[in-house]
Design an enzyme around this catalytic site. Structure first.
Site, PDB file in Angstrom:
ATOM      1  N   LYS A 101      50.290  42.348  40.337  1.00 45.07           N
ATOM      2  CA  LYS A 101      50.685  41.463  41.432  1.00 45.07           C
ATOM      3  C   LYS A 101      51.320  42.200  42.610  1.00 45.07           C
ATOM      4  CE  LYS A 101      50.956  37.010  39.211  1.00 45.07           C
ATOM      5  NZ  LYS A 101      50.763  37.261  37.760  1.00 45.07           N
ATOM      6  N   SER A 157      46.050  44.023  32.887  1.00 43.28           N
ATOM      7  CA  SER A 157      46.710  43.558  34.122  1.00 43.28           C
ATOM      8  C   SER A 157      48.220  43.717  34.125  1.00 43.28           C
ATOM      9  CB  SER A 157      46.334  42.097  34.386  1.00 43.28           C
ATOM     10  OG  SER A 157      46.612  41.287  33.257  1.00 43.28           O
ATOM     11  N   GLU A 217      55.693  30.741  45.849  1.00 39.67           N
ATOM     12  CA  GLU A 217      55.863  29.854  44.696  1.00 39.67           C
ATOM     13  C   GLU A 217      55.679  30.701  43.449  1.00 39.67           C
ATOM     14  OE1 GLU A 217      52.985  30.464  46.000  1.00 39.67           O
ATOM     15  OE2 GLU A 217      51.961  30.955  44.121  1.00 39.67           O
TER      16      GLU A 217
HETATM   17  C1  LIG Z   1      49.902  36.527  36.909  1.00 38.63           C
HETATM   18  C2  LIG Z   1      49.227  37.346  35.900  1.00 38.63           C
HETATM   19  C3  LIG Z   1      47.872  37.140  35.545  1.00 38.63           C
HETATM   20  C4  LIG Z   1      47.049  36.001  36.060  1.00 38.63           C
HETATM   21  O1  LIG Z   1      46.866  35.949  37.436  1.00 38.63           O
HETATM   22  P1  LIG Z   1      45.487  36.330  38.150  1.00 38.63           P
HETATM   23  O2  LIG Z   1      45.717  35.948  39.560  1.00 38.63           O
HETATM   24  O3  LIG Z   1      44.403  35.533  37.502  1.00 38.63           O
HETATM   25  O4  LIG Z   1      45.276  37.773  37.977  1.00 38.63           O
HETATM   26  C5  LIG Z   1      47.280  38.007  34.641  1.00 38.63           C
HETATM   27  N1  LIG Z   1      47.975  39.028  34.077  1.00 38.63           N
HETATM   28  C6  LIG Z   1      49.273  39.261  34.383  1.00 38.63           C
HETATM   29  C7  LIG Z   1      49.965  40.397  33.730  1.00 38.63           C
HETATM   30  C8  LIG Z   1      49.932  38.431  35.298  1.00 38.63           C
HETATM   31  O5  LIG Z   1      51.212  38.671  35.593  1.00 38.63           O
END
Ligand SMILES: *Cc1c(COP(=O)(O)O)cnc(C)c1O
Length: 383
Positions: free
Chosen positions: A82, A369, A104
Site C-alpha cells: 500500500k 502483498s 478511509e
Molecule cells: C489491503 C491489502 C490487500 C487488499 O487490497 P488490494 O487493493 O486488493 O491489493 C491485500 N494484501 C494486503 C497485505 C493488504 O494490506
C-alpha cells in the site's frame, strides 16, 4: 470509457470538478521528469525497493510442479504494497499545494500507510474509519494516532468501510485544501488508473527479475484481490504477454455457498458503488456485507479494470476459503520462515493448487502483498 462498460464517475456534479482537477494534475505529473524522479527516490530510499523476487525452493519441493517465486512486497516499509501508492498520491497532493490529506480505512492498513506518508511530508491527516472497524482494529488506530493522524470514527450505516468512504467523499466536497488519498484501485476515475500507475512497479520489477533469474517469462502470475491494487500492480506489465496465465484470487470466506464471503465475481451482479460501475455484492438491491478472515479482502466491490479483465477473459478470477488461506499461512511460515499476511495467504493457497498443472522447468510468480505480523492474533484465536 477506459474499462468498457465499467468504471466512470458516478458522483454528484460538485465532485466532478474536483476529480477533473486531479485528473489534469495526474496527467501532467506523469510527463514531469522531476515528479517521477522524486517518486522513484522515495520508492528506493524510503520504501526499500526493488523488493526481491524470491525462489521458494522448499515450498516448490513440497507442492511439486512449477517453481514458485514470491514477489516480496511484505519487505516494504510498513509491511505491504500500500505504501507504493500512498507515496505516489501524496506527491501529487503536494504538487497541487494541498495541505490536508484524508483517507478511509477498513482494517487500518491503508490508514497507517497514509498516516505514515503524512508524517513524512508534514501534512495534516484525517482518517475516516467505521466505529465498528475501529473497535476491531484498535492497534492500527493507535498506530495512526502515534503517527500524528486524527482518526474520525464514523457512526452512520453499519459503521464499516463503505460508510467511512461515504463520509470521506462528503468531507472532500466541503473542503478545498483537502486531497483524498484512496487506497485501492477503486472509486471514480481517475483513482483506479492512478492507483494502477503507482502500483505497476510491482510487475515491472517482477518481470525484469524473472527474466534475469529464469531467462523466460513465468507461465502464471497470481495475486489476491480485495479492491484490486496489489493484483493490478503485478498484472499490468504482463497483460499483453498472452502466454502468461493470470489469476486473481478473491476470498471465499466460510464457503461461497454459505453467503459469508467477499467474492463480487461469484455474485455476478453489476452495480454502482463509491463512484464506479463494477461487480458488486448485492442482495435485494442493497450492498451485501462482505466477509473474510482477512480484513483487507473484506470489500463488497472490485476495481473496474478487474471487472473488464474478467469480461474479456484475460484474467481468470477464482476464490480460496478461510481454511485454505490459514493452511497456506502455516505452510509458508514453517517451510520458508516467511509469515505472510492472511490476504496474501489466499494467493499462496491458490498457487499451491495450480503449481502441479505446470511443468518442473516452468515458473510462477505469487505476489506476497504483505507480512503477517498483524494477523498473529487471528491465527492464535483459531488454535
Ligand atoms: C489491503 C491489502 C490487500 C487488499 O487490497 P488490494 O487493493 O486488493 O491489493 C491485500 N494484501 C494486503 C497485505 C493488504 O494490506
Amino acid at each position: 470509457m477506459k474499462y468498457g462498460r465499467f468504471g466512470g464517475q458516478y458522483v454528484p456534479p460538485e465532485l466532478k470538478g474536483k476529480l477533473q482537477e486531479i485528473k489534469k494534475e495526474f496527467k501532467e505529473a506523469k510527463k514531469d521528469k522531476k515528479f517521477l524522479e522524486e517518486y522513484q527516490y522515495y520508492l528506493k530510499q524510503y520504501v526499500g525497493r526493488p523488493s526481491p523476487l524470491y525462489f521458494a525452493k522448499n515450498l516448490t519441493e513440497k507442492v511439486g510442479g512449477a517453481k514458485i517465486y514470491l514477489k516480496r512486497e511484505d519487505l516494504n516499509h510498513t509491511g505491504a504494497h500500500k505504501i507504493n501508492n500512498a507515496i505516489g498520491q501524496i506527491l501529487l497532493a503536494k504538487r497541487m499545494n494541498k495541505t490536508h490529506v484524508i483517507a478511509e480505512t477498513g482494517a487500518g492498513q491503508h490508514g497507517v500507510a497514509t498516516a505514515t506518508v503524512c508524517s513524512l511530508f508534514n501534512m495534516k491527516c484525517t482518517i475516516f474509519m467505521g466505529k465498528e472497524d475501529a473497535r476491531r482494529q484498535q492497534v492500527n488506530v493507535e498506530r495512526m494516532k502515534m503517527l500524528g493522524a486524527e482518526v474520525v470514527e464514523v457512526t452512520r450505516g453499519e459503521q464499516v468501510l463503505k460508510d467511512a468512504v461515504d463520509e470521506a467523499f462528503e468531507y472532500l466536497l466541503k473542503h478545498d485544501d483537502v486531497f483524498y488519498l484512496i487506497g485501492s484501485a477503486v472509486g471514480p476515475s481517475p483513482y483506479p488508473e492512478m492507483v494502477e500507475y503507482f502500483q505497476k512497479v510491482i510487475g515491472q520489477e517482477a518481470k525484469k527479475q524473472i527474466l534475469k533469474q529464469e531467462k523466460h517469462l513465468p507461465k502464471a502470475i497470481i495475486a489476491c484481490v480485495g479492491g484490486g491494487s496489489n493484483s493490478i500492480g503485478l498484472f499490468h506489465d504482463f497483460l499483453y504477454d498472452l502466454d502468461v496465465d493470470i489469476y486473481g484470487v478473491e476470498a471465499a470466506g466460510k464457503g461461497l455457498e454459505t453467503g459469508l464471503h467477499s467474492s463480487a465475481f461469484y455474485m455476478n451482479k453489476v452495480g454502482i458503488l463509491h463512484g464506479m460501475k463494477t461487480y458488486i455484492m448485492q442482495e435485494n438491491g442493497k450492498v451485501k456485507d462482505a466477509y473474510s478472515i482477512s480484513a483487507g479482502l473484506d470489500y463488497p466491490g472490485v476495481g473496474p479494470e478487474h471487472a473488464y479483465l474478467k469480461d474479456i477473459g484475460r484474467v481468470k478470477y477464482d476464490s480460496v476459503t478461510d481454511d485454505e488461506a490459514v493452511e497456506a499461512f502455516k505452510t509458508l511460515t514453517r517451510l520458508e520462515g516467511i509469515i505472510p499476511a492472511l490476504e496474501s495467504s489466499h494467493a499462496i493457497a491458490y498457487a499451491m493448487k495450480i503449481a502441479k498443472k505446470y511443468k518442473k522447468e516452468d515458473s510462477i510468480i505469487v505476489n506476497l502483498s504483505g507480512r503477517g505480523d498483524k494477523d498473529l492474533n487471528t491465527i492464535l484465536n483459531l488454535l
